[in-house]
Write a protein that holds these residues in place. Structure first.
Motif, PDB file in Angstrom:
ATOM      1  N   ASN A   1       0.836  -1.115   0.095  1.00 47.06           N
ATOM      2  CA  ASN A   1      -0.046   0.011   0.055  1.00 47.06           C
ATOM      3  C   ASN A   1       0.732   1.203   0.103  1.00 47.06           C
ATOM      4  OD1 ASN A   1      -2.743  -1.294   0.508  1.00 47.06           O
ATOM      5  ND2 ASN A   1      -1.696  -2.256   2.270  1.00 47.06           N
ATOM      6  N   ILE A   2       0.321   2.242  -0.668  1.00 52.70           N
ATOM      7  CA  ILE A   2       1.170   3.563  -0.656  1.00 52.70           C
ATOM      8  C   ILE A   2       0.689   4.753  -0.196  1.00 52.70           C
ATOM      9  CG2 ILE A   2       2.077   5.072  -2.917  1.00 52.70           C
ATOM     10  CD1 ILE A   2       3.345   2.311  -2.662  1.00 52.70           C
ATOM     11  N   TYR A   3       1.618   5.508   0.433  1.00 50.45           N
ATOM     12  CA  TYR A   3       1.175   7.023   0.871  1.00 50.45           C
ATOM     13  C   TYR A   3       1.794   7.849   0.115  1.00 50.45           C
ATOM     14  CZ  TYR A   3       1.316  10.773   4.034  1.00 50.45           C
ATOM     15  OH  TYR A   3       1.369  12.090   4.770  1.00 50.45           O
ATOM     16  N   THR A   4       1.405   8.984  -0.759  1.00 53.52           N
ATOM     17  CA  THR A   4       1.839   9.730  -1.534  1.00 53.52           C
ATOM     18  C   THR A   4       2.251  10.943  -0.834  1.00 53.52           C
ATOM     19  OG1 THR A   4      -0.128  10.366  -2.344  1.00 53.52           O
ATOM     20  CG2 THR A   4       1.023   8.734  -3.840  1.00 53.52           C
ATOM     21  N   GLY A   5       1.816  11.223   0.528  1.00 52.94           N
ATOM     22  CA  GLY A   5       2.242  12.411   1.192  1.00 52.94           C
ATOM     23  C   GLY A   5       1.556  13.733   0.306  1.00 52.94           C
ATOM     24  N   PHE A   6       2.369  14.824   0.686  1.00 52.80           N
ATOM     25  CA  PHE A   6       2.174  16.326   0.150  1.00 52.80           C
ATOM     26  C   PHE A   6       2.251  16.451  -1.347  1.00 52.80           C
ATOM     27  CE2 PHE A   6       2.651  17.459   4.380  1.00 52.80           C
ATOM     28  CZ  PHE A   6       1.899  18.624   4.595  1.00 52.80           C
ATOM     29  N   SER A   7       2.972  15.616  -1.860  1.00 56.04           N
ATOM     30  CA  SER A   7       3.303  16.029  -3.410  1.00 56.04           C
ATOM     31  C   SER A   7       2.829  14.802  -4.172  1.00 56.04           C
ATOM     32  CB  SER A   7       4.956  16.011  -3.839  1.00 56.04           C
ATOM     33  OG  SER A   7       5.310  17.151  -3.083  1.00 56.04           O
TER      34      SER A   7
ATOM     35  N   GLY B   1      -5.783  15.825   3.368  1.00 55.77           N
ATOM     36  CA  GLY B   1      -6.487  14.509   3.483  1.00 55.77           C
ATOM     37  C   GLY B   1      -6.676  14.149   5.100  1.00 55.77           C
ATOM     38  N   PRO B   2      -7.125  12.891   5.517  1.00 50.45           N
ATOM     39  CA  PRO B   2      -7.453  12.430   6.776  1.00 50.45           C
ATOM     40  C   PRO B   2      -6.231  12.560   7.741  1.00 50.45           C
ATOM     41  CG  PRO B   2      -8.436  10.843   5.238  1.00 50.45           C
ATOM     42  CD  PRO B   2      -7.546  11.846   4.352  1.00 50.45           C
ATOM     43  N   ASP B   3      -5.006  12.581   7.357  1.00 47.80           N
ATOM     44  CA  ASP B   3      -3.898  12.578   8.033  1.00 47.80           C
ATOM     45  C   ASP B   3      -3.247  14.182   8.207  1.00 47.80           C
ATOM     46  OD1 ASP B   3      -2.955  12.922   5.464  1.00 47.80           O
ATOM     47  OD2 ASP B   3      -0.951  12.166   5.979  1.00 47.80           O
ATOM     48  N   GLY B   4      -3.913  14.821   7.727  1.00 52.00           N
ATOM     49  CA  GLY B   4      -3.370  16.508   7.886  1.00 52.00           C
ATOM     50  C   GLY B   4      -2.647  16.664   7.000  1.00 52.00           C
ATOM     51  N   THR B   5      -2.094  15.981   5.802  1.00 55.88           N
ATOM     52  CA  THR B   5      -1.245  16.391   4.749  1.00 55.88           C
ATOM     53  C   THR B   5      -2.105  16.649   3.438  1.00 55.88           C
ATOM     54  OG1 THR B   5      -0.544  14.309   4.069  1.00 55.88           O
ATOM     55  CG2 THR B   5       0.975  15.188   5.736  1.00 55.88           C
ATOM     56  N   MET B   6      -1.555  17.680   2.778  1.00 44.37           N
ATOM     57  CA  MET B   6      -2.549  18.007   1.586  1.00 44.37           C
ATOM     58  C   MET B   6      -2.213  16.836   0.446  1.00 44.37           C
ATOM     59  SD  MET B   6      -1.357  21.268  -0.861  1.00 44.37           S
ATOM     60  CE  MET B   6       0.247  20.667  -1.293  1.00 44.37           C
ATOM     61  N   ARG B   7      -3.517  16.879  -0.531  1.00 43.60           N
ATOM     62  CA  ARG B   7      -3.835  16.114  -1.491  1.00 43.60           C
ATOM     63  C   ARG B   7      -3.495  17.075  -2.577  1.00 43.60           C
ATOM     64  NH1 ARG B   7      -3.934  10.558  -3.422  1.00 43.60           N
ATOM     65  NH2 ARG B   7      -5.421  10.455  -5.273  1.00 43.60           N
ATOM     66  N   SER B   8      -2.536  16.857  -3.718  1.00 43.07           N
ATOM     67  CA  SER B   8      -2.235  17.606  -4.777  1.00 43.07           C
ATOM     68  C   SER B   8      -2.107  16.647  -5.890  1.00 43.07           C
ATOM     69  CB  SER B   8      -1.160  18.247  -4.433  1.00 43.07           C
ATOM     70  OG  SER B   8       0.226  17.338  -4.222  1.00 43.07           O
ATOM     71  N   ASN B   9      -3.433  16.480  -6.367  1.00 42.21           N
ATOM     72  CA  ASN B   9      -3.463  15.485  -7.654  1.00 42.21           C
ATOM     73  C   ASN B   9      -3.550  16.450  -8.813  1.00 42.21           C
ATOM     74  OD1 ASN B   9      -4.260  13.847  -9.576  1.00 42.21           O
ATOM     75  ND2 ASN B   9      -5.543  12.660  -8.270  1.00 42.21           N
ATOM     76  N   ARG B  10      -2.424  16.267  -9.655  1.00 40.70           N
ATOM     77  CA  ARG B  10      -2.029  17.162 -10.697  1.00 40.70           C
ATOM     78  C   ARG B  10      -3.255  16.741 -11.881  1.00 40.70           C
ATOM     79  NH1 ARG B  10       3.087  17.525 -11.812  1.00 40.70           N
ATOM     80  NH2 ARG B  10       3.025  19.481 -10.513  1.00 40.70           N
ATOM     81  N   ALA B  11      -3.640  15.818 -12.008  1.00 47.05           N
ATOM     82  CA  ALA B  11      -4.991  15.556 -13.133  1.00 47.05           C
ATOM     83  C   ALA B  11      -6.045  16.376 -12.767  1.00 47.05           C
ATOM     84  CB  ALA B  11      -5.253  13.983 -13.147  1.00 47.05           C
TER      85      ALA B  11
END
Lengths: 557, 557
Positions: free
Chosen positions: A162-168, A329-339
């Motif tokens: 499972n993957i965590y992408t984090g801020f970027s 997101g739920p963990d307090g870090t940003m979601r930044s989906n370029r699409a």
């Protein structure tokens, strides 16, 4: 008459080929985990000559470990790869061609690698497919540029994969979805393999191999601009833009290109624009990376929401502490989906405003130079009229009503228009003209043997030019002749500006097609750095209450 | 001078509000699982007056159980909701307004509910935000129409709340991502809660509550057309389109609208187009739902790849068995993410071709009628020129070179153009004219008090009209006058067609701006049902080797 003959052919060749590759790859994996030192062997096991390979290749973060390892595979085993990647950012992205491992390239942005790429295209080392805008590139991942193997990167993985992408977040979700759901193979480099992820962004089912990289992925602070470098001339343009465009149209949802021109706008919102009573009336919703120069506007209540394409180094703690503003997101870090950010930049934004290097006499603009295949990243997608848009806002409607040749386009019907604004300096400090008879893009097409001149924004999409001379309202022009006259009026001491006819300019000013500072009620003497809400990087840190942590190269204290 | 004052305000109001709601909701949940009979109580616990609520509301599948339950909440507790949903498909989507629970609506397509919606807008029961195209709608989910609570649907969940969307992915990923990463609340109805999912599509971290619905979600076979209903006239248009457009431009990547006109094209690819030697030269890559009428073209090797917006009832086993063609996931079922399919339809496709009900004298077209706020779904996004596109294909380049007013748009520079084609019958069997002086959309704007006339495709985006009279090549026209003459030439016995000047038509035919069947080498006498590769539903089943399983209403055997 055609006879109905149910098929006897094998319709699962992709799936069978993938299974065979995964079997070869499994020799180097425990579950989905592969040791860093086995990466080259893994790549040799799962790649085949001619594969379409996606290497991430984002605007900011880089799967740099995998890029380096790909350069180490044996070119007698792996060759003629077709690289499909949004950005070329590091030398390895081109080394892989020189080593005879890759041959063809489709991409969107080549930044620092653009000159070397141009040379390699000319000498036949790279067969160039096309230069795309980001969302266009992702679109083709699902249709006719489907990745067979993708080499991607993220903050962390767990033992299951499972993957965590984090801020970027950037391109990762689009690449992985296109690959995995066409039976391709997905290989992640991650900074850390951990027991428990802060959140799962990409399920293990979509991931084939995970490698803990010896070094964290590269991440560049591309969107940081030091306020200390903003000149009075840029502040003058920012003042004109705010009065003549932002306020004139009531622009609420917008994207800013990167650069000192729009940084100046961001930094005079809490001062100049505040004094005009514009807070809440303009610039409330942003499709924008977390520009540090936006901090004062956030702190003073200008920005209500920001959705980002990626992250920005040093902004992490500040973003976490401003969770009402950023997409968290739920963990307090940003979601930044370029699409999705690019889709929003195209369809949800009323305005795109950014800087350009050259505008031709017709109003076509480009940042291309004669020997640099740099591409444009997201600009063409955001800096074009969104013809499929149907929702009405004040800004979009007013711009549409002003289109002078509307009858020729759609008869007696109505439609809005996106505001597409280019800011430019008539003659740069180094003496290069911003307004030219012919774009360097035309020479570049010949030099690099491209299918099309790389034009960033076409004239019919461009609504406004802001130079230090004034603003040209191009969509108000009735025809190309009038448009050319409006451009001449703001082109200053360039070959284009020299053709200005003062009598025509006078007429265009009367009609509101050209506006000079005095027409806008802007006093150039007031265009000073005193207007900047932050004058240097330290001020930005102070505005953030110490939460913003600029990279060392931006610190002088 | 502005003083630098770090903030003391609370920047986490959304997060705190969400935490409070989830605490209220937890009374009805075991972990994330909520019993179906507690759904109304859960909704009352987590919803607040004025919330933006997304109810899925796809083109095909429906969160129908949640829609029904939402109608049962107490309107004194939950009211003034702002519904944001791509489609209104079932009565409950409007009942919720009549019951005083919801007040405002933003949407993209209203199909069967369009007439009732028009009435409710007129009598003030619904405050209408805007009518969108799908991708535009999703874009705003991330910016200024952010869902506070989303009610969505999927095939299955596990006990932790991981989600499997199955064949009909549609809007679900876009809705969930926009909601969860703006600290909203995500509630799923699923057909089954299972121990082990075939694959995880949405991680449990993104999901707040899961309800096993008493009945499986509704799924409509919207894209199934019975070949038995295809008339010779439609076959004639299909023949003209194939010779005059598909082959003329070498169209490889395309989208078909739904309808009998394009179904006819699909069904004569293996016969008429095969005889012209076009296999492999046109129609290789599709952005398209799994139309059953495409089965013969797939079986005969025409279609190389298909990426879908959703699924189609009855096609599941066929799709699984054609995994080289469809976008298949690790579990063997299709991924059909509408957000990416719409992006691809905009940016990766060379052509959009579909049917319309009305075209006005200028070339604007619409399926709107005077008292039906139906919306257009994906058509405006695909049926418009993709101005941000930069990659070159033969079809796109040729269409661009033919644009007659190119100089007025961009001076001496070059650009391609998307082929946007509308097929129409000059006068319908019921006597309604296809060509009109003014679109019904204009009356609808007044009747329903819309911000803009709901035009599906604007004249300047439309390149071709195909009627049973012939093809008009609109982008080859130099100005609106010539465009109107070209339209008259193919408008038959309508008020528009009656204004045709035979001398002008002759000139336009010479210039290739109008082509009649004889100009195209198409013999109308050969336009018979004999050309159809499948003549009825049974033939489609036979072509599929029995894998296609049509819904009962399409079976007569």
């Amino acid at each position: 008459m055609l006879e109905i003959k149910p098929s006897t052919k094998n319709w699962n060749t992709r799936g069978e080929d993938t299974a065979a590759r995964l079997k070869d790859g499994s020799a180097y994996a425990k579950g989905k985990i592969v040791a860093a030192e086995d990466t080259v062997k893994l790549l040799e096991a799962v790649l085949r000559p001619g594969d379409k390979v996606n290497i991430e290749g984002d605007n900011q973060k880089q799967a740099d470990f995998l890029a380096k390892q790909l350069c180490e595979v044996d070119p007698t085993k792996v060759h003629d790869l077709h690289m499909i990647q949004s950005t070329l950012s590091i030398p390895e992205h081109l080394d892989v061609f020189e080593k005879g491992i890759a041959h063809k390239l489709d991409f969107a942005y080549a930044g620092s690698q653009g000159k070397r790429l141009a040379q390699m295209v000319q000498n036949g080392g790279v067969e160039l497919g096309a230069i795309h805008t980001y969302l266009e590139m992702y679109s083709r991942y699902f249709i006719d540029l489907v990745p067979r193997v993708s080499l991607v990167t993220a903050d962390a993985a767990d033992a299951e994969g499972n993957i965590y992408t984090g801020f970027s977040t950037e391109d990762t979700p689009a690449i992985v979805e296109a690959t995995k759901f066409n039976q391709g193979i997905v290989i992640f480099q991650v900074n850390k393999i951990v027991d428990k992820l802060p959140r799962v962004d990409i399920p293990a089912d979509w991931v084939d191999y995970v490698i803990e990289s010896p070094t964290p992925y590269m991440l560049n602070p591309l969107f940081t601009r030091d306020p200390a470098k903003i000149t009075n001339e840029r502040i003058l343009k920012a003042m004109m833009a705010i009065k003549g465009i932002y306020a004139e149209y009531g622009v609420k949802v917008l994207n800013h290109g990167v650069g000192f021109d729009t940084a100046a706008v961001e930094l005079i919102l809490p001062t100049f624009a505040e004094n005009l009573g514009l807070r809440g009336k303009i610039c409330t919703h942003w499709v924008l990376n977390p520009h540090p120069t936006l901090i004062p506007a956030i702190e003073t209540g200008w920005a209500q929401a920001i959705y980002s394409f990626g992250s920005e180094v040093g902004m992490e703690e500040y973003i976490k502490a401003r969770s009402d503003i950023f997409a968290i997101g739920p963990d307090g870090t940003m979601r930044s989906n370029r699409a999705f950010a690019q889709a929003a930049g195209h369809y949800a934004a009323d305005m795109f405003i950014g800087s350009t290097m050259q505008i031709d006499r017709f109003g076509n603009s480009s940042t291309a130079t004669k020997n640099n295949v740099a591409g444009f990243g997201g600009a063409p997608n955001m800096g074009c009229d969104a013809k499929g848009r149907r929702h009405v806002t004040e800004a979009w409607k007013k711009a549409g009503e002003e289109v002078a040749n509307r009858y020729e386009l759609m008869g007696d019907r109505n439609r809005g228009k996106k505001l597409v604004v280019q800011m430019i300096t008539t003659v740069s400090e180094k003496g290069f003209p911003g307004f030219v008879e012919q774009l360097d893009a035309v020479a570049l097409q010949k030099n690099a043997n491209l299918d099309l001149e790389p034009i960033m924004i076409y004239s019919d999409d461009l609504t406004h030019i802001v130079s230090e001379v004034g603003i040209a309202y191009l969509h108000k022009c009735h025809n190309m002749e009038e448009r050319m006259n409006a451009i001449r009026a703001v082109a200053g001491k360039t070959e284009v500006g020299k053709l200005e006819d003062p009598e025509i300019t006078k007429k265009l000013r009367k009609e509101g097609i050209v506006k000079l500072p005095e027409d806008l009620g802007v006093n150039p003497a007031e265009a000073t750095r005193d207007l900047l809400a932050a004058k240097n990087m330290k001020d930005l840190v102070d505005w953030s209450g110490g939460l913003y942590d600029p990279p060392a190269k931006f610190r002088n204290w």
